[in-house]
Design a protein around this motif. Structure first.
Motif, PDB file in Angstrom:
ATOM      1  N   VAL A   1     -58.685 -67.829  37.863  1.00  0.00           N
ATOM      2  CA  VAL A   1     -59.689 -67.988  36.815  1.00  0.00           C
ATOM      3  C   VAL A   1     -60.686 -69.049  37.250  1.00  0.00           C
ATOM      4  N   LEU A   2     -61.978 -68.727  37.116  1.00  0.00           N
ATOM      5  CA  LEU A   2     -63.065 -69.632  37.475  1.00  0.00           C
ATOM      6  C   LEU A   2     -63.800 -70.074  36.212  1.00  0.00           C
ATOM      7  N   PRO A   3     -64.674 -71.068  36.307  1.00  0.00           N
ATOM      8  CA  PRO A   3     -65.333 -71.573  35.102  1.00  0.00           C
ATOM      9  C   PRO A   3     -66.365 -70.604  34.518  1.00  0.00           C
ATOM     10  N   GLU A   4     -66.763 -70.909  33.318  1.00  0.00           N
ATOM     11  CA  GLU A   4     -67.907 -70.270  32.661  1.00  0.00           C
ATOM     12  C   GLU A   4     -69.170 -70.502  33.506  1.00  0.00           C
ATOM     13  N   LEU A   5     -70.023 -69.482  33.625  1.00  0.00           N
ATOM     14  CA  LEU A   5     -71.288 -69.586  34.359  1.00  0.00           C
ATOM     15  C   LEU A   5     -71.066 -70.249  35.724  1.00  0.00           C
ATOM     16  N   CYS A   6     -70.077 -69.736  36.447  1.00  0.00           N
ATOM     17  CA  CYS A   6     -69.555 -70.458  37.615  1.00  0.00           C
ATOM     18  C   CYS A   6     -70.411 -70.338  38.863  1.00  0.00           C
ATOM     19  N   THR A   7     -71.470 -69.521  38.832  1.00  0.00           N
ATOM     20  CA  THR A   7     -72.310 -69.426  40.022  1.00  0.00           C
ATOM     21  C   THR A   7     -73.762 -69.805  39.771  1.00  0.00           C
ATOM     22  N   CYS A   8     -74.094 -70.194  38.530  1.00  0.00           N
ATOM     23  CA  CYS A   8     -75.498 -70.498  38.238  1.00  0.00           C
ATOM     24  C   CYS A   8     -75.713 -71.827  37.539  1.00  0.00           C
ATOM     25  N   GLY A   9     -74.655 -72.474  37.023  1.00  0.00           N
ATOM     26  CA  GLY A   9     -74.832 -73.700  36.255  1.00  0.00           C
ATOM     27  C   GLY A   9     -75.071 -73.427  34.785  1.00  0.00           C
ATOM     28  N   TYR A  10     -75.182 -74.509  34.020  1.00  0.00           N
ATOM     29  CA  TYR A  10     -75.168 -74.394  32.550  1.00  0.00           C
ATOM     30  C   TYR A  10     -76.494 -74.723  31.870  1.00  0.00           C
ATOM     31  N   LEU A  11     -77.159 -75.796  32.276  1.00  0.00           N
ATOM     32  CA  LEU A  11     -78.373 -76.231  31.592  1.00  0.00           C
ATOM     33  C   LEU A  11     -79.616 -75.598  32.218  1.00  0.00           C
ATOM     34  N   PHE A  12     -80.453 -75.037  31.366  1.00  0.00           N
ATOM     35  CA  PHE A  12     -81.705 -74.438  31.801  1.00  0.00           C
ATOM     36  C   PHE A  12     -82.827 -74.874  30.868  1.00  0.00           C
ATOM     37  N   GLU A  13     -83.992 -75.153  31.436  1.00  0.00           N
ATOM     38  CA  GLU A  13     -85.108 -75.657  30.651  1.00  0.00           C
ATOM     39  C   GLU A  13     -85.605 -74.641  29.639  1.00  0.00           C
ATOM     40  N   SER A  14     -85.462 -73.368  29.945  1.00  0.00           N
ATOM     41  CA  SER A  14     -85.970 -72.328  29.066  1.00  0.00           C
ATOM     42  C   SER A  14     -85.262 -71.021  29.370  1.00  0.00           C
ATOM     43  N   ARG A  15     -85.450 -70.065  28.484  1.00  0.00           N
ATOM     44  CA  ARG A  15     -84.886 -68.742  28.711  1.00  0.00           C
ATOM     45  C   ARG A  15     -85.518 -68.094  29.945  1.00  0.00           C
ATOM     46  N   ALA A  16     -86.792 -68.350  30.168  1.00  0.00           N
ATOM     47  CA  ALA A  16     -87.465 -67.805  31.355  1.00  0.00           C
ATOM     48  C   ALA A  16     -86.845 -68.359  32.633  1.00  0.00           C
ATOM     49  N   HIS A  17     -86.470 -69.642  32.603  1.00  0.00           N
ATOM     50  CA  HIS A  17     -85.814 -70.264  33.748  1.00  0.00           C
ATOM     51  C   HIS A  17     -84.436 -69.636  33.976  1.00  0.00           C
TER      52      HIS A  17
ATOM     53  N   ASP B   1     -75.058 -73.850  19.488  1.00  0.00           N
ATOM     54  CA  ASP B   1     -76.463 -73.835  19.075  1.00  0.00           C
ATOM     55  C   ASP B   1     -77.395 -73.862  20.281  1.00  0.00           C
ATOM     56  N   LEU B   2     -77.030 -74.636  21.306  1.00  0.00           N
ATOM     57  CA  LEU B   2     -77.842 -74.682  22.521  1.00  0.00           C
ATOM     58  C   LEU B   2     -77.880 -73.316  23.199  1.00  0.00           C
ATOM     59  N   GLU B   3     -76.716 -72.673  23.301  1.00  0.00           N
ATOM     60  CA  GLU B   3     -76.634 -71.379  23.974  1.00  0.00           C
ATOM     61  C   GLU B   3     -77.388 -70.286  23.218  1.00  0.00           C
ATOM     62  N   LYS B   4     -77.482 -70.411  21.900  1.00  0.00           N
ATOM     63  CA  LYS B   4     -78.188 -69.401  21.108  1.00  0.00           C
ATOM     64  C   LYS B   4     -79.682 -69.362  21.433  1.00  0.00           C
ATOM     65  N   GLN B   5     -80.191 -70.429  22.023  1.00  0.00           N
ATOM     66  CA  GLN B   5     -81.592 -70.435  22.433  1.00  0.00           C
ATOM     67  C   GLN B   5     -81.808 -69.641  23.719  1.00  0.00           C
ATOM     68  N   LEU B   6     -80.711 -69.343  24.425  1.00  0.00           N
ATOM     69  CA  LEU B   6     -80.801 -68.702  25.739  1.00  0.00           C
ATOM     70  C   LEU B   6     -80.152 -67.325  25.800  1.00  0.00           C
ATOM     71  N   PHE B   7     -79.010 -67.193  25.124  1.00  0.00           N
ATOM     72  CA  PHE B   7     -78.192 -65.990  25.256  1.00  0.00           C
ATOM     73  C   PHE B   7     -78.138 -65.194  23.959  1.00  0.00           C
ATOM     74  N   ALA B   8     -77.838 -63.920  24.093  1.00  0.00           N
ATOM     75  CA  ALA B   8     -77.468 -63.086  22.953  1.00  0.00           C
ATOM     76  C   ALA B   8     -75.945 -63.059  22.856  1.00  0.00           C
ATOM     77  N   PRO B   9     -75.386 -62.975  21.645  1.00  0.00           N
ATOM     78  CA  PRO B   9     -73.929 -62.936  21.515  1.00  0.00           C
ATOM     79  C   PRO B   9     -73.363 -61.563  21.835  1.00  0.00           C
ATOM     80  N   GLY B  10     -72.154 -61.555  22.366  1.00  0.00           N
ATOM     81  CA  GLY B  10     -71.437 -60.305  22.550  1.00  0.00           C
ATOM     82  C   GLY B  10     -70.865 -59.828  21.232  1.00  0.00           C
TER      83      GLY B  10
END
Length: 266
Positions: free
Chosen positions: A34-50, A113-122
């Protein structure tokens, strides 16, 4: 069965993460990794476009291809997190590969709340059958909602896999509770390291662990250090405990047939 986690400082550069994962797995092969969440791209992004620039197609993307090839080489199952691009929608996704084959994906249901600015829920729970064994897969904040795990167990999950990106101790305690209350082993993999945005810092705790069906930590990683841990687990052996010999029979009682208490009307 040998199961475990690879806890590392996730880079925003996928190839660096691939090298780290491959190095640890070559040192300690296992049946389920088992590997981490978002394990190949990182977690914090300045914007959804990023974030969109880092998101990938699933299964037809670089990360799934790499993980599938790695699982074929080591004859194992790998559960890993990535940002999934589906049209114009981005999901926080966990994918499962086994011995070179893509087995499916789970999209995180409960977003911060932070993730809701970037992702859609499953919208669908994550259950995967691997050679007769069913894995229940969830991502970080999903652990805070017992319904997710209980639904997986009712459907036959005998091993729970939780991918994390968290900084506090609470999720560690909740993970142990999920194992105990379901009499089901659980592998928790969190990352370490720090990420920064102009107005936000994130410091990831680590403390990945493997818990048996009694909630006992069989192995545990330190805080704030890279580490891989693997151990032998008996999967699907715990049918009950001191107060209940057939735990699954009691779990199945909660299928909508039990009525709620109604106060006596006066």
């Amino acid at each position: 069965m040998k199961v475990g986690y690879i806890q590392y400082d996730v880079s925003h550069r996928p190839q660096e993460n691939f090298q780290t994962i491959q190095r640890y797995l070559e040192q300690q092969p296992a049946d389920v990794v088992v590997l981490p969440e978002l394990c190949t791209c990182g977690y914090l992004f300045e914007s959804r476009a990023h974030l969109k620039k880092a998101a990938e197609l699933v299964p037809h993307g670089e990360t799934v291809d790499f993980m599938a090839a790695l699982s074929a080489t080591h004859h194992c199952t790998i559960v890993f997190g990535l940002a999934e691009l589906d049209g114009d929608v981005i999901y926080n996704t966990a994918a499962v590969v086994h011995s070179g084959r893509y087995m499916g994906k789970y999209r995180k249901i409960h977003l911060s709340d932070l993730e809701k600015q970037l992702f859609a829920p499953g919208t669908a729970n994550g259950l995967f059958e691997i050679e007769g064994m069913k894995l229940g897969v969830q991502i970080c904040f999903d652990l805070w909602f017992p319904e997710v795990t209980r639904d997986q167990v009712k459907q036959g999950a005998s091993l729970l896999c939780a991918l994390g990106n968290f900084g506090g101790e609470t999720t560690c305690h909740i993970a142990r509770t999920r194992a105990v209350e379901n009499l089901t082993p659980l592998v928790l993999c969190n990352r370490v390291g720090q990420e920064k945005l102009p107005e936000l810092d994130a410091d990831f705790l680590g403390r990945s662990s493997v818990m048996d069906a009694r909630g006992t930590q069989v192995i545990a990683a330190p805080a704030h250090q890279q580490a891989a841990g693997f151990c032998e687990l008996n999967i699907g052996q715990q049918q009950g405990n001191a107060i209940c010999r057939n735990f699954q029979e009691e779990v199945q009682r909660h299928n909508g047939t039990i009525g709620w208490f109604e106060p006596t009307q006066r």
